[in-house]
Design a protein around this motif. Structure first.
Motif, PDB file in Angstrom:
ATOM      1  N   ASN A 117      14.916  21.769 147.649  1.00 26.74           N
ATOM      2  CA  ASN A 117      14.927  20.708 146.696  1.00 26.74           C
ATOM      3  C   ASN A 117      14.234  21.309 145.542  1.00 26.74           C
ATOM      4  O   ASN A 117      14.586  20.735 144.299  1.00 26.74           O
ATOM      5  CB  ASN A 117      13.767  19.589 147.379  1.00 26.74           C
ATOM      6  CG  ASN A 117      14.527  18.491 148.409  1.00 26.74           C
ATOM      7  OD1 ASN A 117      15.579  18.904 148.692  1.00 26.74           O
ATOM      8  ND2 ASN A 117      14.070  17.620 148.836  1.00 26.74           N
ATOM      9  N   ARG A 118      13.250  22.023 145.780  1.00 21.40           N
ATOM     10  CA  ARG A 118      12.479  22.596 144.564  1.00 21.40           C
ATOM     11  C   ARG A 118      13.586  23.444 143.678  1.00 21.40           C
ATOM     12  O   ARG A 118      13.765  23.734 142.555  1.00 21.40           O
ATOM     13  CB  ARG A 118      11.257  23.382 144.976  1.00 21.40           C
ATOM     14  CG  ARG A 118      10.624  23.858 143.425  1.00 21.40           C
ATOM     15  CD  ARG A 118       9.068  24.412 144.000  1.00 21.40           C
ATOM     16  NE  ARG A 118       9.206  25.606 144.834  1.00 21.40           N
ATOM     17  CZ  ARG A 118       8.020  26.294 144.971  1.00 21.40           C
ATOM     18  NH1 ARG A 118       6.791  25.814 144.705  1.00 21.40           N
ATOM     19  NH2 ARG A 118       8.380  27.476 145.501  1.00 21.40           N
ATOM     20  N   PHE A 171      13.133  13.293 140.990  1.00 20.29           N
ATOM     21  CA  PHE A 171      14.038  14.371 140.324  1.00 20.29           C
ATOM     22  C   PHE A 171      15.371  13.130 140.243  1.00 20.29           C
ATOM     23  O   PHE A 171      15.961  13.254 139.202  1.00 20.29           O
ATOM     24  CB  PHE A 171      14.743  14.735 141.660  1.00 20.29           C
ATOM     25  CG  PHE A 171      16.123  15.625 141.505  1.00 20.29           C
ATOM     26  CD1 PHE A 171      15.726  16.817 141.128  1.00 20.29           C
ATOM     27  CD2 PHE A 171      17.390  15.179 141.818  1.00 20.29           C
ATOM     28  CE1 PHE A 171      16.864  17.717 140.630  1.00 20.29           C
ATOM     29  CE2 PHE A 171      18.083  15.849 141.628  1.00 20.29           C
ATOM     30  CZ  PHE A 171      18.082  17.325 141.160  1.00 20.29           C
ATOM     31  N   LYS A 213      18.546  22.944 137.788  1.00 19.37           N
ATOM     32  CA  LYS A 213      18.917  22.074 136.641  1.00 19.37           C
ATOM     33  C   LYS A 213      18.193  22.758 135.233  1.00 19.37           C
ATOM     34  O   LYS A 213      18.679  22.603 134.305  1.00 19.37           O
ATOM     35  CB  LYS A 213      18.213  20.585 136.817  1.00 19.37           C
ATOM     36  CG  LYS A 213      18.988  19.912 137.763  1.00 19.37           C
ATOM     37  CD  LYS A 213      18.542  18.467 137.632  1.00 19.37           C
ATOM     38  CE  LYS A 213      19.336  17.954 136.244  1.00 19.37           C
ATOM     39  NZ  LYS A 213      19.406  16.548 136.262  1.00 19.37           N
ATOM     40  N   ARG A 214      17.102  23.365 135.525  1.00 25.90           N
ATOM     41  CA  ARG A 214      16.597  24.133 134.231  1.00 25.90           C
ATOM     42  C   ARG A 214      17.073  25.442 134.266  1.00 25.90           C
ATOM     43  O   ARG A 214      16.498  26.204 133.339  1.00 25.90           O
ATOM     44  CB  ARG A 214      14.878  23.982 134.711  1.00 25.90           C
ATOM     45  CG  ARG A 214      14.514  22.977 134.266  1.00 25.90           C
ATOM     46  CD  ARG A 214      12.909  22.662 135.102  1.00 25.90           C
ATOM     47  NE  ARG A 214      11.969  23.537 134.591  1.00 25.90           N
ATOM     48  CZ  ARG A 214      10.645  23.166 134.692  1.00 25.90           C
ATOM     49  NH1 ARG A 214      10.135  22.275 134.897  1.00 25.90           N
ATOM     50  NH2 ARG A 214       9.783  24.327 134.230  1.00 25.90           N
ATOM     51  N   ALA A 236       8.661  16.585 139.693  1.00 28.31           N
ATOM     52  CA  ALA A 236       9.280  16.861 140.906  1.00 28.31           C
ATOM     53  C   ALA A 236       9.060  18.229 141.642  1.00 28.31           C
ATOM     54  O   ALA A 236       8.765  18.379 142.723  1.00 28.31           O
ATOM     55  CB  ALA A 236      10.880  16.759 141.076  1.00 28.31           C
ATOM     56  N   ILE A 237       9.134  19.069 140.642  1.00 24.88           N
ATOM     57  CA  ILE A 237       8.701  20.431 141.210  1.00 24.88           C
ATOM     58  C   ILE A 237       7.413  20.562 141.471  1.00 24.88           C
ATOM     59  O   ILE A 237       6.866  21.186 142.489  1.00 24.88           O
ATOM     60  CB  ILE A 237       8.721  21.623 140.107  1.00 24.88           C
ATOM     61  CG1 ILE A 237      10.079  21.742 139.647  1.00 24.88           C
ATOM     62  CG2 ILE A 237       8.011  22.884 140.189  1.00 24.88           C
ATOM     63  CD1 ILE A 237      10.558  22.658 138.475  1.00 24.88           C
ATOM     64  N   ILE A 249      11.577  16.414 136.066  1.00 26.86           N
ATOM     65  CA  ILE A 249      12.030  17.454 136.860  1.00 26.86           C
ATOM     66  C   ILE A 249      10.670  18.147 137.058  1.00 26.86           C
ATOM     67  O   ILE A 249      10.209  18.645 138.092  1.00 26.86           O
ATOM     68  CB  ILE A 249      12.793  18.465 135.878  1.00 26.86           C
ATOM     69  CG1 ILE A 249      14.206  17.842 135.833  1.00 26.86           C
ATOM     70  CG2 ILE A 249      12.996  19.668 137.070  1.00 26.86           C
ATOM     71  CD1 ILE A 249      14.897  17.488 137.100  1.00 26.86           C
ATOM     72  N   ASP A 265      14.991  12.184 136.794  1.00 29.95           N
ATOM     73  CA  ASP A 265      15.107  13.539 135.684  1.00 29.95           C
ATOM     74  C   ASP A 265      13.662  13.780 135.326  1.00 29.95           C
ATOM     75  O   ASP A 265      13.631  14.488 134.311  1.00 29.95           O
ATOM     76  CB  ASP A 265      16.058  12.995 134.565  1.00 29.95           C
ATOM     77  CG  ASP A 265      16.758  14.292 133.994  1.00 29.95           C
ATOM     78  OD1 ASP A 265      16.913  15.141 134.912  1.00 29.95           O
ATOM     79  OD2 ASP A 265      17.060  14.438 132.721  1.00 29.95           O
ATOM     80  N   CYS A 313      15.751  21.819 141.481  1.00 29.88           N
ATOM     81  CA  CYS A 313      15.021  21.482 140.302  1.00 29.88           C
ATOM     82  C   CYS A 313      15.103  22.545 139.223  1.00 29.88           C
ATOM     83  O   CYS A 313      15.562  22.546 138.114  1.00 29.88           O
ATOM     84  CB  CYS A 313      13.555  20.966 140.432  1.00 29.88           C
ATOM     85  SG  CYS A 313      13.286  19.397 141.453  1.00 29.88           S
ATOM     86  N   TYR A 314      14.770  23.882 139.830  1.00 30.71           N
ATOM     87  CA  TYR A 314      14.926  25.058 139.167  1.00 30.71           C
ATOM     88  C   TYR A 314      16.383  25.448 138.608  1.00 30.71           C
ATOM     89  O   TYR A 314      16.774  25.655 137.387  1.00 30.71           O
ATOM     90  CB  TYR A 314      14.393  26.164 139.772  1.00 30.71           C
ATOM     91  CG  TYR A 314      13.032  26.528 140.195  1.00 30.71           C
ATOM     92  CD1 TYR A 314      12.025  25.948 139.117  1.00 30.71           C
ATOM     93  CD2 TYR A 314      12.379  26.600 141.298  1.00 30.71           C
ATOM     94  CE1 TYR A 314      10.678  26.170 139.346  1.00 30.71           C
ATOM     95  CE2 TYR A 314      11.285  26.723 141.652  1.00 30.71           C
ATOM     96  CZ  TYR A 314      10.402  26.433 140.406  1.00 30.71           C
ATOM     97  OH  TYR A 314       8.898  26.441 140.630  1.00 30.71           O
TER      98      TYR A 314
END
Length: 274
Positions: free
Chosen positions: A54-55, A26, A61-62, A34-35, A31, A29, A58-59
């Motif tokens: 935490n996941r 993460f 950020k997307r 990381a997921i 992602i 970057d 990530c979502y």
């Protein structure tokens, strides 16, 4: 240790390693990687809320808000005191225009955050998002009230004209009557008219409306995060009186907090961030 217990302990260790890998990905970057790492951790230990938050980050950020919501709801199921889960759930709900639900989730995250880490950056971030949402809520309600008042004002003027015509068919509404009626509706709309926030509801350092006010032994009220930052960065003294001051001497000013809550409930425009 029994084979089952040994296996469970091994799964926890592996899940923690995957979480650490996810954190590293993460920060770089990466992602998707990381997921995958967090998903692996969840598969090993489904009841650990932080793997899901935490996941969800990530979502976020997307901009995959449906997945953010799903992970946050599961995280709250396993840990109802997760500040991050309530916060990101609020953001996800706001993103799909569920204003009331989003505000409720953000308010919960703010409550939990203030209790755990009152001076953290996240409490400030939550407040910023909550303020935006509350302002949008006020703006919508204010426009609706304004429209209703305008319609009612027009209806009242027509009714007044009809009443005056009972004595004289050609009679109109006098300027004095119109002014008096307009004044009534002006006062009715006063709460929705932005003015200045009273000084006693504002921090002496930031000049912004209080969020989490605390009072010092000298009787001066400050915003908690701001005075804690001052004590940490500048020195252990009151910035106004210059008297010695330690963090443990700060006490929540519940009277001012209640006054701020009442003011914001009546004047939602004050949520607008400068």
């Amino acid at each position: 240790m029994s084979p089952a217990a040994d296996s469970a302990a091994g799964s926890k260790r592996q899940a923690e390693l995957l979480k650490q890998e996810g954190n590293t990905f993460f920060k770089k970057d990466r992602i998707s990687a990381a997921i995958d790492a967090y998903t692996g951790a969840i598969a090993l230990c489904q009841n650990v809320a932080v793997y899901r938050t935490n996941r969800a980050l990530c979502y976020k950020k997307r901009n995959e808000w449906a997945k953010v919501e799903e992970d946050c709801r599961m995280a709250i199921h396993y840990d109802s005191h997760s500040v991050k889960a309530h916060y990101m759930l609020g953001l996800a709900l706001l993103n799909r225009q569920e204003l009331a639900g989003g505000i409720k989730a953000l308010e919960k995250s703010l409550e939990l955050g203030r209790g755990a880490h009152p001076a953290s950056y996240m409490v400030e971030e939550i407040w910023q998002e909550l303020s935006k949402a509350k302002y949008i809520e006020w703006e919508g309600l204010s426009k609706m009230r304004f429209s209703q008042l305008n319609k009612l004002n027009t209806t009242c003027k027509k009714a007044l004209k009809s009443y005056n015509s009972l004595d004289s068919p050609t009679a109109d509404v006098s300027e004095e009557q119109i002014n008096e009626l307009d004044e009534v509706f002006r006062k009715a709309a006063k709460a929705d008219t932005p003015t200045e926030v009273p000084d006693h509801l504002c921090c002496k350092i930031t000049l912004d409306i209080f969020r989490d006010p605390v009072i010092t032994p000298s009787g001066i009220t400050y915003e908690r995060a701001v005075i804690l930052d001052h004590l940490n960065r500048v020195g252990k003294f009151d910035p106004v009186t210059r008297e010695a001051l330690e963090p443990h001497q700060l006490i929540s000013n519940l009277a001012v907090k209640e006054a701020v809550d009442v003011f914001l409930n009546e004047h939602g425009w004050a949520y607008k961030i400068r």
